[in-house]
Design a protein around this motif. Structure first.
Motif, PDB file in Angstrom:
ATOM      1  N   ASN A  55       0.677  -1.143   0.137  1.00  0.00           N
ATOM      2  CA  ASN A  55       0.087  -0.100   0.154  1.00  0.00           C
ATOM      3  C   ASN A  55       0.940   1.137   0.017  1.00  0.00           C
ATOM      4  O   ASN A  55       0.306   2.517  -0.244  1.00  0.00           O
TER       5      ASN A  55
ATOM      6  N   ARG B 230       2.476   2.912  -2.502  1.00  0.00           N
ATOM      7  CA  ARG B 230       2.511   3.368  -3.485  1.00  0.00           C
ATOM      8  C   ARG B 230       1.343   4.672  -3.417  1.00  0.00           C
ATOM      9  O   ARG B 230       1.347   5.764  -4.222  1.00  0.00           O
ATOM     10  N   LYS B 231       0.505   4.665  -2.398  1.00  0.00           N
ATOM     11  CA  LYS B 231      -0.318   5.668  -2.452  1.00  0.00           C
ATOM     12  C   LYS B 231       0.044   7.002  -2.065  1.00  0.00           C
ATOM     13  O   LYS B 231      -0.574   8.007  -1.822  1.00  0.00           O
TER      14      LYS B 231
ATOM     15  N   LYS C  32       9.448  -0.577  -4.524  1.00  0.00           N
ATOM     16  CA  LYS C  32       8.096  -0.722  -4.451  1.00  0.00           C
ATOM     17  C   LYS C  32       7.401   0.549  -4.566  1.00  0.00           C
ATOM     18  O   LYS C  32       6.061   0.660  -4.677  1.00  0.00           O
ATOM     19  N   VAL C  33       8.129   1.986  -4.444  1.00  0.00           N
ATOM     20  CA  VAL C  33       7.665   3.245  -4.371  1.00  0.00           C
ATOM     21  C   VAL C  33       8.418   3.931  -5.245  1.00  0.00           C
ATOM     22  O   VAL C  33       9.506   3.841  -5.297  1.00  0.00           O
ATOM     23  N   ASP C  34       7.745   4.993  -5.496  1.00  0.00           N
ATOM     24  CA  ASP C  34       8.415   5.940  -6.824  1.00  0.00           C
ATOM     25  C   ASP C  34       8.467   7.395  -6.195  1.00  0.00           C
ATOM     26  O   ASP C  34       8.834   8.189  -6.979  1.00  0.00           O
ATOM     27  N   CYS C  35       7.772   7.600  -4.977  1.00  0.00           N
ATOM     28  CA  CYS C  35       7.759   8.842  -4.446  1.00  0.00           C
ATOM     29  C   CYS C  35       8.999   9.084  -3.606  1.00  0.00           C
ATOM     30  O   CYS C  35       9.831   8.182  -3.417  1.00  0.00           O
TER      31      CYS C  35
ATOM     32  N   ASN D 155       0.144   6.924  -9.704  1.00  0.00           N
ATOM     33  CA  ASN D 155      -0.612   5.819  -9.073  1.00  0.00           C
ATOM     34  C   ASN D 155      -1.968   6.477  -8.772  1.00  0.00           C
ATOM     35  O   ASN D 155      -2.066   7.681  -8.571  1.00  0.00           O
TER      36      ASN D 155
ATOM     37  N   SER E  67      -4.926   1.835  -6.539  1.00  0.00           N
ATOM     38  CA  SER E  67      -4.166   0.537  -6.534  1.00  0.00           C
ATOM     39  C   SER E  67      -3.663   0.436  -7.803  1.00  0.00           C
ATOM     40  O   SER E  67      -2.855  -0.614  -8.171  1.00  0.00           O
ATOM     41  N   ILE E  68      -4.013   1.201  -8.937  1.00  0.00           N
ATOM     42  CA  ILE E  68      -3.482   1.148 -10.011  1.00  0.00           C
ATOM     43  C   ILE E  68      -2.106   1.962 -10.376  1.00  0.00           C
ATOM     44  O   ILE E  68      -2.140   3.243 -10.098  1.00  0.00           O
ATOM     45  N   ARG E  69      -1.230   1.353 -10.874  1.00  0.00           N
ATOM     46  CA  ARG E  69       0.184   2.174 -11.096  1.00  0.00           C
ATOM     47  C   ARG E  69       0.423   2.095 -12.425  1.00  0.00           C
ATOM     48  O   ARG E  69       0.409   1.056 -13.203  1.00  0.00           O
TER      49      ARG E  69
ATOM     50  N   ASP F  65       3.476   2.862 -14.974  1.00  0.00           N
ATOM     51  CA  ASP F  65       5.047   3.010 -15.234  1.00  0.00           C
ATOM     52  C   ASP F  65       5.153   3.485 -16.635  1.00  0.00           C
ATOM     53  O   ASP F  65       4.852   2.856 -17.701  1.00  0.00           O
TER      54      ASP F  65
END
Length: 219
Positions: free
Chosen positions: A41, A43-44, A69-72, A127, A130-132, A134
């Motif tokens: 979770n 990614r939110k 797992k995270v892009d932030c 994101n 739940s949809i990411r 790329d």
């Protein structure tokens, strides 16, 4: 408004961070033990503030654990000021650090600077729930499952998702996705939407809504 995760084992520090960032309009999720978090979770969050010295797990080790797992942006909160420790933190996947004790304006300035940069440079992905997306690989995931979209379906999803809530007619979708000179016509959009919905429904999502008589939008 951004959704920010603050992780620190000191209750007083979490209260301080919450008060500062909430007054600036942000939503803050404060956590004392990072191991209690559901990594799926993460990614939110638009930004993560992560303490370095914690009893459950070192902040740098946790950063390495979640970085894929995270892009932030991940900003370390550290009482250390030794250059080697700062370098280690950045090499572990962190984007910046704030040395304790810090002032209200310093915290705000660092956080806002990284959030602004994310808005300008959101090239790696974004994101929505739940949809990411790329953007570099032109793929879409729900949790860790890849949604097998065609190139055309992917383009339609990106167009709608980037302008979430805005309604597009079939003609607008066709023109903005494929261009005026592409073969085919706007009626193809209906079939693409149908296929997109079927693929998302298989993974428990239904992100595209029909606005009757007008077109489609991303929920």
């Amino acid at each position: 408004m951004a959704t920010i995760l603050a992780v620190d084992d000191e209750e007083d520090m979490l209260v301080l961070i919450e008060n500062i960032l909430k007054k600036n309009g942000h939503c803050v999720h404060a956590v004392k033990n990072p191991l209690s978090l559901d990594e799926n979770n993460l990614r939110k969050y638009d930004l993560i503030l992560l303490d370095v010295m914690m009893p459950s797990i070192d902040g740098m080790a946790f950063c390495k654990k979640i970085r894929s797992k995270v892009d932030c942006p991940i900003l370390f909160l550290t009482a250390k000021s030794i250059e080697a420790d700062i370098v280690e933190g950045l090499l572990s996947g962190g984007d910046d650090y704030i040395t304790k004790p810090f002032g209200v304006q310093e915290l705000l300035a660092r956080v806002e600077a990284h959030l602004r940069r994310e808005q300008r440079e959101k090239h790696a992905g974004f994101n929505l729930g739940s949809i990411r997306f790329d953007l570099s690989s032109k793929t879409v995931f729900v949790a860790e499952e890849k949604v097998p979209l065609t190139k055309s379906e992917y383009r339609i999803c990106v167009l709608l998702a980037k302008r979430k809530g805005q309604v597009f007619s079939k003609e607008q979708i066709y023109e903005q996705t494929f261009g005026y000179e592409s073969a085919g016509d706007a009626s193809a959009v209906s079939e693409h939407i149908k296929n997109i919905r079927a693929k998302f429904q298989r993974v428990g999502e239904n992100p595209i809504a029909t606005v009757w008589g007008i077109g489609y939008k991303w929920n």
